[in-house]
Design an enzyme around this catalytic site. Sequence first.
Site, PDB file in Angstrom:
ATOM      1  N   LYS A 250       0.820  -1.214   0.000  1.00 50.73           N
ATOM      2  CA  LYS A 250       0.000   0.000   0.000  1.00 50.73           C
ATOM      3  C   LYS A 250       0.861   1.274   0.000  1.00 50.73           C
ATOM      4  O   LYS A 250       2.073   1.217   0.264  1.00 50.73           O
ATOM      5  CB  LYS A 250      -0.921  -0.025   1.234  1.00 50.73           C
ATOM      6  CG  LYS A 250      -1.956  -1.155   1.207  1.00 50.73           C
ATOM      7  CD  LYS A 250      -2.958  -0.999   2.350  1.00 50.73           C
ATOM      8  CE  LYS A 250      -3.948  -2.134   2.376  1.00 50.73           C
ATOM      9  NZ  LYS A 250      -4.994  -1.937   3.419  1.00 50.73           N
TER      10      LYS A 250
ATOM     11  N   TYR B 269     -12.551  -2.186  -3.714  1.00 45.88           N
ATOM     12  CA  TYR B 269     -13.012  -2.446  -2.341  1.00 45.88           C
ATOM     13  C   TYR B 269     -14.539  -2.486  -2.240  1.00 45.88           C
ATOM     14  O   TYR B 269     -15.079  -2.246  -1.164  1.00 45.88           O
ATOM     15  CB  TYR B 269     -12.475  -1.368  -1.400  1.00 45.88           C
ATOM     16  CG  TYR B 269     -11.072  -1.625  -0.857  1.00 45.88           C
ATOM     17  CD1 TYR B 269     -10.713  -2.844  -0.289  1.00 45.88           C
ATOM     18  CD2 TYR B 269     -10.120  -0.603  -0.847  1.00 45.88           C
ATOM     19  CE1 TYR B 269      -9.453  -3.063   0.245  1.00 45.88           C
ATOM     20  CE2 TYR B 269      -8.849  -0.815  -0.307  1.00 45.88           C
ATOM     21  CZ  TYR B 269      -8.531  -2.042   0.237  1.00 45.88           C
ATOM     22  OH  TYR B 269      -7.284  -2.250   0.784  1.00 45.88           O
TER      23      TYR B 269
ATOM     24  N   ASN C 280      -1.871   0.147   6.878  1.00 44.24           N
ATOM     25  CA  ASN C 280      -1.381  -1.130   7.412  1.00 44.24           C
ATOM     26  C   ASN C 280      -0.483  -1.870   6.415  1.00 44.24           C
ATOM     27  O   ASN C 280      -0.321  -3.075   6.477  1.00 44.24           O
ATOM     28  CB  ASN C 280      -2.547  -1.995   7.910  1.00 44.24           C
ATOM     29  CG  ASN C 280      -3.530  -2.380   6.815  1.00 44.24           C
ATOM     30  OD1 ASN C 280      -3.394  -1.955   5.679  1.00 44.24           O
ATOM     31  ND2 ASN C 280      -4.515  -3.178   7.163  1.00 44.24           N
TER      32      ASN C 280
ATOM     33  N   HIS D   3      -2.148  -5.508   1.686  1.00 40.36           N
ATOM     34  CA  HIS D   3      -3.469  -6.139   1.554  1.00 40.36           C
ATOM     35  C   HIS D   3      -3.260  -7.545   1.019  1.00 40.36           C
ATOM     36  O   HIS D   3      -2.346  -7.767   0.223  1.00 40.36           O
ATOM     37  CB  HIS D   3      -4.335  -5.352   0.555  1.00 40.36           C
ATOM     38  CG  HIS D   3      -5.555  -6.106   0.108  1.00 40.36           C
ATOM     39  ND1 HIS D   3      -6.729  -6.097   0.830  1.00 40.36           N
ATOM     40  CD2 HIS D   3      -5.761  -6.918  -0.954  1.00 40.36           C
ATOM     41  CE1 HIS D   3      -7.610  -6.888   0.216  1.00 40.36           C
ATOM     42  NE2 HIS D   3      -7.042  -7.384  -0.873  1.00 40.36           N
TER      43      HIS D   3
ATOM     44  N   GLU E  82      -9.852 -10.450  -7.458  1.00 41.60           N
ATOM     45  CA  GLU E  82      -8.834  -9.396  -7.281  1.00 41.60           C
ATOM     46  C   GLU E  82      -7.694  -9.537  -8.295  1.00 41.60           C
ATOM     47  O   GLU E  82      -7.168  -8.540  -8.794  1.00 41.60           O
ATOM     48  CB  GLU E  82      -8.299  -9.432  -5.842  1.00 41.60           C
ATOM     49  CG  GLU E  82      -9.375  -9.024  -4.829  1.00 41.60           C
ATOM     50  CD  GLU E  82      -8.882  -9.038  -3.390  1.00 41.60           C
ATOM     51  OE1 GLU E  82      -7.725  -9.451  -3.136  1.00 41.60           O
ATOM     52  OE2 GLU E  82      -9.649  -8.620  -2.511  1.00 41.60           O
TER      53      GLU E  82
HETATM   54  P1  CMP Z   1      -7.366  -4.587   3.836  1.00 42.46           P
HETATM   55  O1  CMP Z   1      -6.902  -5.955   4.148  1.00 42.46           O
HETATM   56  O2  CMP Z   1      -6.749  -3.882   2.680  1.00 42.46           O
HETATM   57  O3  CMP Z   1      -8.961  -4.621   3.597  1.00 42.46           O
HETATM   58  C1  CMP Z   1      -9.811  -3.538   3.906  1.00 42.46           C
HETATM   59  C2  CMP Z   1      -9.128  -2.449   4.647  1.00 42.46           C
HETATM   60  O4  CMP Z   1      -9.962  -1.554   5.328  1.00 42.46           O
HETATM   61  C3  CMP Z   1      -8.242  -3.022   5.727  1.00 42.46           C
HETATM   62  O5  CMP Z   1      -7.147  -3.672   5.134  1.00 42.46           O
HETATM   63  C4  CMP Z   1      -7.929  -1.781   6.555  1.00 42.46           C
HETATM   64  O6  CMP Z   1      -6.767  -1.107   6.104  1.00 42.46           O
HETATM   65  C5  CMP Z   1      -9.137  -0.877   6.286  1.00 42.46           C
HETATM   66  N1  CMP Z   1      -9.906  -0.562   7.488  1.00 42.46           N
HETATM   67  C6  CMP Z   1     -10.104   0.656   7.999  1.00 42.46           C
HETATM   68  N2  CMP Z   1     -10.863   0.609   9.097  1.00 42.46           N
HETATM   69  C7  CMP Z   1     -11.173  -0.677   9.307  1.00 42.46           C
HETATM   70  C8  CMP Z   1     -11.918  -1.370  10.302  1.00 42.46           C
HETATM   71  N3  CMP Z   1     -12.535  -0.735  11.306  1.00 42.46           N
HETATM   72  N4  CMP Z   1     -12.011  -2.718  10.199  1.00 42.46           N
HETATM   73  C9  CMP Z   1     -11.426  -3.392   9.173  1.00 42.46           C
HETATM   74  N5  CMP Z   1     -10.690  -2.774   8.200  1.00 42.46           N
HETATM   75  C10 CMP Z   1     -10.558  -1.436   8.272  1.00 42.46           C
END
Ligand code: CMP
Length: 137
Positions: A12, A52, A115, A118, A129
Site C-alpha cells: 500500500k 473495495y 497497514n 493487503h 482481485e
Molecule cells: P485490507 O486488508 O486492505 O482490507 C480492507 C481495509 O480496510 C483493511 O485492510 C484496513 O486497512 C481498512 N480498514 C479501515 N478501518 C477498518 C476497520 N474498522 N475494520 C477493518 N478494516 C478497516
Amino acid sequence: MSNIEQTLSIIKPDAVERNLDQQIKTIFKNKGFKILKEKKLRLEKSEAEQFYKVHETKPFYNDLCEYLSSGTIVVMVLEKENAIKSNRNLMGATDPSKAEEGTIRRQFGKSIDKNSVHGSDSLENAKIEIDFFFKTS
Ligand code: CMP
C-alpha cells in the site's frame, strides 16, 4: 495432497512511500512465495472504489478508497501452498497494534488504514482481485 493457490497482494501507499517494497518482496520470497506477476501503479479513486466494493457499506469505505488511491502501490500475484491463509498469517491482524511479532503489519504498519499490505481473504476473492489488476482481455 498439495494445494497450490494464488493470491493477490498489494503493497500500500504508506509502505511504497517509505521505499519498503523491495524489503517486503524479499519477505514474501523468503517465506516461499513465488511472485508470478507484479506491477507498480496508482489507482484512480473510482478504481479503488471498485476494488473495495465488498466494503461499500462500511463506515470506513470512503477513507479507505481515498487512501488506496493516494499514492503508488505495488500489486503482485503470489503463489504458494495454501497461499491465501499463508499470506494472511504473514501479514498479521488488520490493525498493526494487534498483529503478532514477526508479521509484516506489526513490523511496518502505522495504523488500521496505513497497514502496509493487503491480501485476498478467500479463493473466490483472490480470483476476482487478480482479474481486477491482471486480466488481459
Ligand atoms: P485490507 O486488508 O486492505 O482490507 C480492507 C481495509 O480496510 C483493511 O485492510 C484496513 O486497512 C481498512 N480498514 C479501515 N478501518 C477498518 C476497520 N474498522 N475494520 C477493518 N478494516 C478497516
